[in-house]
Structures are given as C-alpha cells and as structure tokens.
Design a protein around this motif. Structure first.
Motif, short mmCIF file in Angstrom:
data_model
loop_
_atom_site.label_atom_id
_atom_site.label_comp_id
_atom_site.label_asym_id
_atom_site.label_seq_id
_atom_site.Cartn_x
_atom_site.Cartn_y
_atom_site.Cartn_z
N PRO A 196 0.84 -1.20 0.00
CA PRO A 196 0.00 0.00 0.00
C PRO A 196 0.87 1.25 0.00
O PRO A 196 1.99 1.23 0.49
N ARG A 197 0.35 2.32 -0.58
CA ARG A 197 1.10 3.57 -0.63
C ARG A 197 0.41 4.61 0.27
O ARG A 197 -0.81 4.79 0.20
N PRO A 198 1.18 5.31 1.12
CA PRO A 198 0.58 6.41 1.87
C PRO A 198 0.19 7.53 0.92
O PRO A 198 0.65 7.58 -0.23
N VAL A 199 -0.67 8.40 1.36
CA VAL A 199 -1.17 9.48 0.51
C VAL A 199 -0.83 10.83 1.14
O VAL A 199 -1.16 11.09 2.30
N ALA A 200 -0.18 11.68 0.35
CA ALA A 200 0.09 13.06 0.78
C ALA A 200 -1.09 13.92 0.34
O ALA A 200 -1.39 14.00 -0.86
N PHE A 201 -1.74 14.55 1.27
CA PHE A 201 -2.86 15.45 0.97
C PHE A 201 -2.30 16.86 1.07
O PHE A 201 -2.13 17.40 2.15
N VAL A 202 -1.98 17.45 -0.09
CA VAL A 202 -1.17 18.67 -0.14
C VAL A 202 -2.04 19.91 -0.33
O VAL A 202 -2.81 20.01 -1.28
N SER A 203 -1.86 20.83 0.58
CA SER A 203 -2.51 22.14 0.48
C SER A 203 -1.45 23.16 0.08
O SER A 203 -0.41 23.28 0.71
N SER A 204 -1.73 23.90 -1.01
CA SER A 204 -0.77 24.89 -1.51
C SER A 204 -1.54 26.12 -1.97
O SER A 204 -2.77 26.14 -2.02
N VAL A 205 -0.79 27.16 -2.31
CA VAL A 205 -1.41 28.40 -2.75
C VAL A 205 -0.55 29.00 -3.88
O VAL A 205 0.68 28.94 -3.83
N SER A 206 -1.22 29.53 -4.90
CA SER A 206 -0.51 30.11 -6.03
C SER A 206 0.00 31.51 -5.68
O SER A 206 -0.37 32.09 -4.66
N GLU A 207 0.83 32.06 -6.56
CA GLU A 207 1.35 33.42 -6.34
C GLU A 207 0.25 34.45 -6.36
O GLU A 207 0.38 35.53 -5.77
N THR A 208 -0.86 34.14 -7.04
CA THR A 208 -1.99 35.08 -7.10
C THR A 208 -3.01 34.82 -6.00
O THR A 208 -4.07 35.45 -5.97
N GLY A 209 -2.72 33.86 -5.11
CA GLY A 209 -3.60 33.63 -3.97
C GLY A 209 -4.64 32.54 -4.15
O GLY A 209 -5.46 32.33 -3.25
N VAL A 210 -4.64 31.82 -5.27
CA VAL A 210 -5.59 30.72 -5.47
C VAL A 210 -5.10 29.51 -4.69
O VAL A 210 -3.98 29.04 -4.86
N GLU A 211 -5.98 29.00 -3.81
CA GLU A 211 -5.60 27.85 -2.98
C GLU A 211 -5.92 26.55 -3.71
O GLU A 211 -6.86 26.46 -4.50
N ASN A 212 -5.11 25.53 -3.42
CA ASN A 212 -5.24 24.24 -4.09
C ASN A 212 -5.12 23.13 -3.07
O ASN A 212 -4.35 23.23 -2.12
N LEU A 213 -5.88 22.06 -3.28
CA LEU A 213 -5.86 20.92 -2.38
C LEU A 213 -5.91 19.65 -3.23
O LEU A 213 -6.82 19.50 -4.05
N ALA A 214 -4.95 18.76 -3.07
CA ALA A 214 -4.89 17.57 -3.93
C ALA A 214 -4.14 16.43 -3.25
O ALA A 214 -3.19 16.66 -2.50
N PRO A 215 -4.56 15.18 -3.52
CA PRO A 215 -3.87 14.01 -2.96
C PRO A 215 -2.83 13.45 -3.92
O PRO A 215 -3.01 13.49 -5.15
N PHE A 216 -1.74 12.92 -3.37
CA PHE A 216 -0.67 12.32 -4.17
C PHE A 216 -0.21 11.04 -3.48
O PHE A 216 0.24 11.07 -2.34
N SER A 217 -0.29 9.92 -4.21
CA SER A 217 0.07 8.64 -3.59
C SER A 217 1.50 8.21 -3.89
O SER A 217 1.93 7.17 -3.40
N TYR A 218 2.24 8.98 -4.68
CA TYR A 218 3.67 8.73 -4.82
C TYR A 218 4.35 9.54 -3.72
O TYR A 218 4.91 10.62 -3.96
N PHE A 219 4.32 9.04 -2.49
CA PHE A 219 4.65 9.84 -1.32
C PHE A 219 5.34 8.97 -0.26
O PHE A 219 4.96 7.83 -0.05
N ASN A 220 6.36 9.56 0.39
CA ASN A 220 6.98 8.85 1.51
C ASN A 220 7.98 9.75 2.22
O ASN A 220 8.22 10.88 1.79
#
Length: 280
Positions: free
Chosen positions: A82-106
């Motif tokens: 099984p692969r752990p999942v990184a649930f990444v919260s980020s923000v762009s230079e213009t202030g747009v927030e983003n939330l996404a999961p990534f399973s290539y993570f460790n």
C-alpha cells in the motif's frame, strides 16, 4: 471484484452489491505470520510459505518497460502497495488555494526531516507542482478513514483557477510558518518549505513527465488523541488510509511487530545457520 478502465483512463466499478463499510472493525495487534521462524529457515519449511510457492507453477510474465504500454501504469500502481497518501494544500502566487492528494509519497530522511511526493505532468503540469516552487510553502496532511471521500473528491481534474476546498467540505486552519492552510480534520499535518524540485525527464524523448518534490518539514501538528504513552502515533486511533491499484483504497488491518535483529545478540545463531547452510 473487477475494475475496468475506460478510454479516458478513469476506472469504473461495475454495478454490483457491496457490503457496507464496517465501522466497527478495528486495527489489532497479532503475532507475525511465522512466529516460530528461525535464522536461515527456508520459506518452504513453513505452511504459509509452501502455499505461497505453489503459485510459481504458473510461471512469470515479463514486461519490457521500454514498450510503454497502457498496462504499465495500472500494473505498477496495483503492485507497489500500500502507498501512503500526501494530501497537499498549496497556494498560487496570485492567492488561489489548491488541495490535492498524491500517492507517490513517503519519508526521505529524518535529519533534516524531508518528505517527498511526485506530481505527474500529464495532461498538464499539476498546480501543486507549480505552487510548491513559488516559495510560499505548503502543507502535507495525512488522510484518515472518516474523511477519505472528502479528500478523494479533490483529485478532480479541475481548471487551474478552481479552489478544491469548496467541494471537499473540509476546514482550512491557519499554519504557523507557511501561507497555505492545513486541513483541520487531519490528525497529522506538516508545514513544509521546498527543499528541492526535481523534474523527471524521459530518458528517450526528453519530455518532462513528472516533478519530484522534496519537502523540508518545518512544523508538525499532531492531535494528542492519536498519540500513545511513548509520544508516537497509535495506529489503532490514527486510522490512516492507503492507496492501492486502480481506484481502490485500503485501511490498516491486523498489525504485527518484528524486532530488528542485533548482530551481537544473534552472532552465535548466525554462525550456526551459516554452518548448516554450507553442509546442506
């Protein structure tokens, strides 16, 4: 249960009756699979080992990865589990927030504390990969069973200016060090600075197919109720989810502990096992 891939690469579960999720099932500790195993013991000398080796009778399938067939990606993601999942919260230079999961993570190292996750660049460069490079920092949150659906919906192929928080139903909570918020519902969140971004170029075409993000963990937020008396995470309370093949997720079932051998403590047994191996 079979899961079929459509022409768009999405997976569909055939219409069928599935039992409801068992909320009363809990992770428990058990003995290891072969509790009486000794140094140098062959796998065929255990009952489970003999049954496992019977599968070799059907032979092996060999895949040449240079022939980038449609089978390669689903095969690898179904096998490396099984692969752990990184649930990444980020923000762009213009202030747009983003939330996404990534399973290539460790994890990568403990000193300094570095974690990694990889973003595929198809059909376009992921917003998270772009945001991670802008110097504003990001958070890596761990997903637990009670909000896996909330997290999964953020994997939608939304346009760059869309804020996935809106459809997730999850709660933003301010970070200490980085501009991006962390997920309040996550029992373990890491505030990270970019340590290094490595663009992965295909060795033949030269195309940048993915970006590997190495993240320096600056602050950790962990809920006290998931910690045990030793100050580490209690897996039975944490309930993390794992990524499997196709659109499948898994949860932690039975857990067993195997102590790491110490040479000085095992020296005599090792020498005896070595002698037995040479005699056989």
């Amino acid at each position: 249960m079979s899961v079929a891939a459509s022409s768009t690469g999405c997976y569909q579960i055939p219409a069928m009756s599935l039992p409801p999720f068992d909320h009363d099932a809990h992770t428990k500790y058990t003995e290891p699979p072969n509790a009486s195993w000794t140094l140098g013991q062959k796998i065929e000398n255990t009952e489970s080992g003999r049954k496992w080796l019977e599968g070799e009778e059907q032979g092996w399938q060999i895949i040449n990865t240079a022939e980038d067939t449609p089978q390669l990606y689903p095969l690898m993601t179904s096998a490396i589990v099984p692969r752990p999942v990184a649930f990444v919260s980020s923000v762009s230079e213009t202030g747009v927030e983003n939330l996404a999961p990534f399973s290539y993570f460790n994890t990568v190292t403990r000193n300094p504390p570095i974690v990694s996750f990889s973003c595929r660049n198809a059909p376009r460069v992921k917003d998270t990969a772009t945001n991670a490079k802008n110097g504003l920092g990001f958070t890596v949150n761990i997903i637990s069973e009670p909000f896996v659906e909330n997290a999964n919906v953020t994997a939608i192929d939304a346009p760059p200016d869309f804020d996935e928080w809106i459809i997730s139903g999850l709660t933003k909570t301010p970070s200490i060090h980085v501009k991006a918020p962390r997920v309040k519902e996550s029992a373990f969140s890491m505030e990270c600075d970019l340590f290094q971004a490595i663009d992965i170029a295909h060795p033949v075409s030269g195309e940048i197919t993915a970006t590997l993000i190495l993240a320096h963990v600056k602050y950790i937020h962990v809920r006290k109720d998931v910690l045990n008396e030793r100050g580490v995470v209690d897996i039975t309370q944490y309930k993390p989810i794992a990524r499997l093949g196709d659109i499948s997720y898994g949860r932690v079932g039975d857990v067993f502990r195997l102590p790491r051998p110490v040479w000085e403590q095992e020296r005599e047994k090792i020498e005896q096992a070595s002698e037995n191996s040479q005699l056989s």
